[in-house]
Scaffold this motif. Structure first.
Motif, mmCIF file in Angstrom:
data_model
loop_
_atom_site.group_PDB
_atom_site.id
_atom_site.type_symbol
_atom_site.label_atom_id
_atom_site.label_comp_id
_atom_site.label_asym_id
_atom_site.label_seq_id
_atom_site.Cartn_x
_atom_site.Cartn_y
_atom_site.Cartn_z
ATOM 1 N N ASN A 143 86.342 79.328 -33.267
ATOM 2 C CA ASN A 143 85.772 79.708 -31.977
ATOM 3 C C ASN A 143 86.135 78.597 -30.985
ATOM 4 O OD1 ASN A 143 83.956 77.550 -32.640
ATOM 5 N ND2 ASN A 143 82.704 79.016 -33.761
ATOM 6 N N CYS A 144 85.571 78.648 -29.800
ATOM 7 C CA CYS A 144 85.900 77.609 -28.813
ATOM 8 C C CYS A 144 85.233 76.280 -29.171
ATOM 9 C CB CYS A 144 85.473 78.078 -27.424
ATOM 10 S SG CYS A 144 86.141 77.080 -26.095
ATOM 11 N N THR A 145 84.030 76.338 -29.734
ATOM 12 C CA THR A 145 83.319 75.120 -30.147
ATOM 13 C C THR A 145 84.160 74.317 -31.137
ATOM 14 O OG1 THR A 145 81.212 76.263 -29.864
ATOM 15 C CG2 THR A 145 81.189 74.294 -31.250
ATOM 16 N N ASP A 146 84.725 75.019 -32.097
ATOM 17 C CA ASP A 146 85.564 74.397 -33.117
ATOM 18 C C ASP A 146 86.772 73.709 -32.463
ATOM 19 O OD1 ASP A 146 86.071 74.012 -35.890
ATOM 20 O OD2 ASP A 146 87.478 75.693 -35.915
ATOM 21 N N ASN B 174 77.088 72.730 -24.286
ATOM 22 C CA ASN B 174 76.779 71.738 -25.326
ATOM 23 C C ASN B 174 77.946 71.503 -26.292
ATOM 24 O OD1 ASN B 174 74.267 70.767 -24.632
ATOM 25 N ND2 ASN B 174 73.165 72.433 -25.647
ATOM 26 N N SER B 175 78.881 72.417 -26.331
ATOM 27 C CA SER B 175 80.014 72.219 -27.247
ATOM 28 C C SER B 175 80.936 71.094 -26.776
ATOM 29 C CB SER B 175 80.786 73.521 -27.449
ATOM 30 O OG SER B 175 81.123 74.081 -26.217
ATOM 31 N N ILE B 176 80.810 70.674 -25.510
ATOM 32 C CA ILE B 176 81.455 69.430 -25.053
ATOM 33 C C ILE B 176 80.415 68.317 -25.020
ATOM 34 C CG2 ILE B 176 82.332 68.244 -22.988
ATOM 35 C CD1 ILE B 176 84.272 70.423 -22.511
ATOM 36 N N SER C 212 82.140 77.752 -15.096
ATOM 37 C CA SER C 212 80.780 77.526 -15.606
ATOM 38 C C SER C 212 80.259 78.772 -16.304
ATOM 39 C CB SER C 212 79.860 77.153 -14.447
ATOM 40 O OG SER C 212 78.509 77.330 -14.823
ATOM 41 N N ASN C 213 79.711 78.581 -17.506
ATOM 42 C CA ASN C 213 79.161 79.740 -18.222
ATOM 43 C C ASN C 213 77.803 80.145 -17.664
ATOM 44 O OD1 ASN C 213 78.035 77.331 -19.450
ATOM 45 N ND2 ASN C 213 77.131 78.674 -20.972
ATOM 46 N N VAL C 214 77.216 79.301 -16.796
ATOM 47 C CA VAL C 214 75.929 79.633 -16.188
ATOM 48 C C VAL C 214 76.159 80.322 -14.840
ATOM 49 C CG1 VAL C 214 73.770 78.680 -15.294
ATOM 50 C CG2 VAL C 214 74.824 77.686 -17.330
ATOM 51 N N ILE D 243 90.639 71.028 -21.290
ATOM 52 C CA ILE D 243 89.969 72.092 -20.525
ATOM 53 C C ILE D 243 89.311 73.083 -21.483
ATOM 54 C CG2 ILE D 243 90.358 74.083 -18.996
ATOM 55 C CD1 ILE D 243 90.393 71.413 -17.494
ATOM 56 N N ASP D 244 88.025 73.346 -21.196
ATOM 57 C CA ASP D 244 87.261 74.348 -21.927
ATOM 58 C C ASP D 244 87.408 75.667 -21.167
ATOM 59 O OD1 ASP D 244 85.330 76.058 -22.843
ATOM 60 O OD2 ASP D 244 83.650 74.668 -22.602
ATOM 61 N N ALA D 245 88.231 76.550 -21.728
ATOM 62 C CA ALA D 245 88.511 77.822 -21.046
ATOM 63 C C ALA D 245 87.689 78.967 -21.640
ATOM 64 C CB ALA D 245 90.006 78.119 -21.117
ATOM 65 N N ALA D 246 86.495 78.640 -22.148
ATOM 66 C CA ALA D 246 85.674 79.677 -22.796
ATOM 67 C C ALA D 246 85.396 80.847 -21.868
ATOM 68 C CB ALA D 246 84.354 79.076 -23.293
ATOM 69 N N GLN D 247 85.150 80.549 -20.591
ATOM 70 C CA GLN D 247 84.788 81.628 -19.666
ATOM 71 C C GLN D 247 85.948 82.043 -18.767
ATOM 72 O OE1 GLN D 247 82.084 83.259 -20.000
ATOM 73 N NE2 GLN D 247 81.115 81.848 -21.444
ATOM 74 N N SER D 248 87.086 81.418 -18.921
ATOM 75 C CA SER D 248 88.191 81.748 -18.008
ATOM 76 C C SER D 248 89.386 82.392 -18.710
ATOM 77 C CB SER D 248 88.650 80.491 -17.265
ATOM 78 O OG SER D 248 89.088 79.501 -18.182
ATOM 79 N N GLY E 242 88.721 83.385 -28.919
ATOM 80 C CA GLY E 242 89.451 84.655 -28.930
ATOM 81 C C GLY E 242 88.516 85.819 -28.651
ATOM 82 N N HIS E 243 87.213 85.575 -28.745
ATOM 83 C CA HIS E 243 86.256 86.697 -28.795
ATOM 84 C C HIS E 243 85.549 87.007 -27.485
ATOM 85 C CE1 HIS E 243 82.610 84.040 -28.949
ATOM 86 N NE2 HIS E 243 83.520 83.160 -29.339
ATOM 87 N N LYS E 244 85.972 86.338 -26.403
ATOM 88 C CA LYS E 244 85.329 86.644 -25.109
ATOM 89 C C LYS E 244 86.346 87.416 -24.254
ATOM 90 C CE LYS E 244 82.584 82.392 -25.523
ATOM 91 N NZ LYS E 244 81.140 82.428 -25.582
ATOM 92 N N GLY E 245 86.955 86.758 -23.272
ATOM 93 C CA GLY E 245 87.842 87.466 -22.343
ATOM 94 C C GLY E 245 89.203 87.852 -22.897
#
Ligand SMILES: Cc1ncc(COP(=O)(O)O)c(C=O)c1O
Length: 384
Positions: free
Chosen positions: A71-74, A98-100, A147-149, A172-177, A197-200
């Motif tokens: 996942n992105c945290t990993d 929190n994953s960063i 931002s995820n918020v 860069i944390d691209a979890a939301q982008s 891989g599991h979001k956008g």
């Protein structure tokens, strides 16, 4: 159900993703291995094909620079713990998940590194503030793209230039982008790009990746050590990319699904998908302007926004209560609370109760949003 929690994980997935998961599980689910039988080699080829797809989609240097993660945290842990050395300084922001924040804070509490957290204004940080926080000891700048918020998109292109000028590394944390906001690795010098891989990108949960650019060659320790499907005689982890970073049986089924998700996004175009989500959020922003007690968190700028938005709820009804009623009585899924990002809530004044977050997807309609807003009006009618 009206599912407005796509920032956590996207649902539903595009039809080709479901079809591929079913087909692959029934016909091809061998353990990938370069030296194995035909079915194992075919499974290995699936991993390679998806690495190619990722590399093309984000215009990276080469497919072997994409290491698959859980996942992105990993991916973020792999980058942060792999690159930092004792005595280093790290720059991050108050928008971080929190994953960063947690891996960096843990290293800091152990006395191994120091860090500086740049403060955002109305949900945005500036490249100037990030540059000002860099010291001669800064090895890494680690920050979220969106931002995820709040859904606010950060100026990573300018940040990247400042980080490069200071000779530090950029994570860069691209979890939301990823899949929602264009990211071009040829244009923007990002050294480490972590994404789910599991979001956008519409793959299943259990998928993610870390891109390792040329400037980190030889500078990122192996995250796990063990079997890599080849070079078994080597006493330690074989140097070869990407296997150096991928010990253990990979989630090849998930990656096969992810490949179809990437193709689906590429066909539609990232900007078109973002535009749809922002138009849905605009409907909420327009409603909030006239609804008693409701307020959009952060600055609303549709040109610099991804697919999440948070609302301050009216006095007397908490985000948690609201989300519970939406779920039980209206069959609507949203996310209340701190969203694993406590620092930005402190900045906004929404700590500890948090906010009510909605995050639509390409499968959300304007009518879904209408029903969500009508439900909010109905629930709070007696309160405000
Ligand atoms: C900004 C941000 N970073 C990291 C993560 C962690 O991603 P994952 O759930 O893939 O571990 C999330 C998850 O929501 C996120 O929003």
């Amino acid at each position: 159900m009206i599912y407005l929690d796509n920032a956590a994980t996207s649902f539903p997935k595009p039809e080709p993703v479901y079809q591929e998961l079913d087909r692959f599980a029934r016909t091809s689910l061998a353990n990938p291995g370069r030296a194995g039988h035909r079915m194992a080699m075919a499974a290995e080829k699936t991993l390679d094909d998806v690495r190619h797809a990722l590399n093309q989609f984000f215009r990276g240097e080469s497919p072997d620079r994409w290491a698959f993660t859980l996942n992105c945290t990993d991916a973020l842990n792999m980058a942060i713990k792999g690159v930092l050395r004792d005595g280093d300084h790290v720059v991050l922001t108050d928008l971080e998940h929190n994953s960063i924040s947690r891996p960096i804070r843990a290293l800091e509490k152990a006395g191994r590194i120091t860090s500086t957290r740049v403060v955002s204004r109305e949900g945005y940080v500036t490249a100037e503030d990030v540059a000002a926080a860099i010291t001669p000891k800064t090895r890494l700048v680690a920050m979220t793209h969106a931002s995820n918020v709040l859904g606010t998109v950060q100026p990573i292109e300018d940040v990247a230039k400042a980080v490069r000028a200071a000779d530090a590394l950029l994570l860069i944390d691209a979890a939301q982008s990823a899949g929602v906001v264009p990211i071009d690795l040829k244009e923007t010098p990002i050294d480490l790009l972590a994404l789910p891989g599991h979001k956008g990108l519409y793959g299943p949960t259990g998928t993610g990746t870390l891109y390792l650019g040329p400037r980190v060659d030889g500078r990122v320790n192996a995250w796990r050590e063990g079997g890599t499907g080849g070079d078994s005689s080597s006493e330690t982890q074989p140097d070869l990319r990407p296997y150096f970073y991928e010990a253990g049986s990979p989630n090849v089924l998930g990656v096969a699904g992810l490949g179809k998700g990437i193709a689906w996004v590429a066909e539609r175009g990232v900007e078109a998908l973002r535009k749809h989500e922002v138009e849905l959020l605009q409907q909420v922003v327009d409603w909030a302007e006239h609804a008693d007690g409701w307020r959009v968190a952060g600055l609303w700028d549709p040109e610099r926004h991804a697919g999440a938005l948070s609302l301050f709820t009216p006095e007397g009804i908490s985000p948690q209560e609201l989300a519970g009623i939406l779920d039980v009585s209206f069959d609507i899924a949203v996310r209340p609370g701190l969203h694993c990002a406590p620092y930005i809530h402190r900045n906004l004044g929404s700590f500890p109760d948090g906010l009510l977050r909605l995050s639509p997807s390409p499968f959300t309609s304007h009518d879904d949003i209408r029903q969500f807003l009508d439900a909010l009006s109905e629930i709070t009618a007696g309160v405000v």
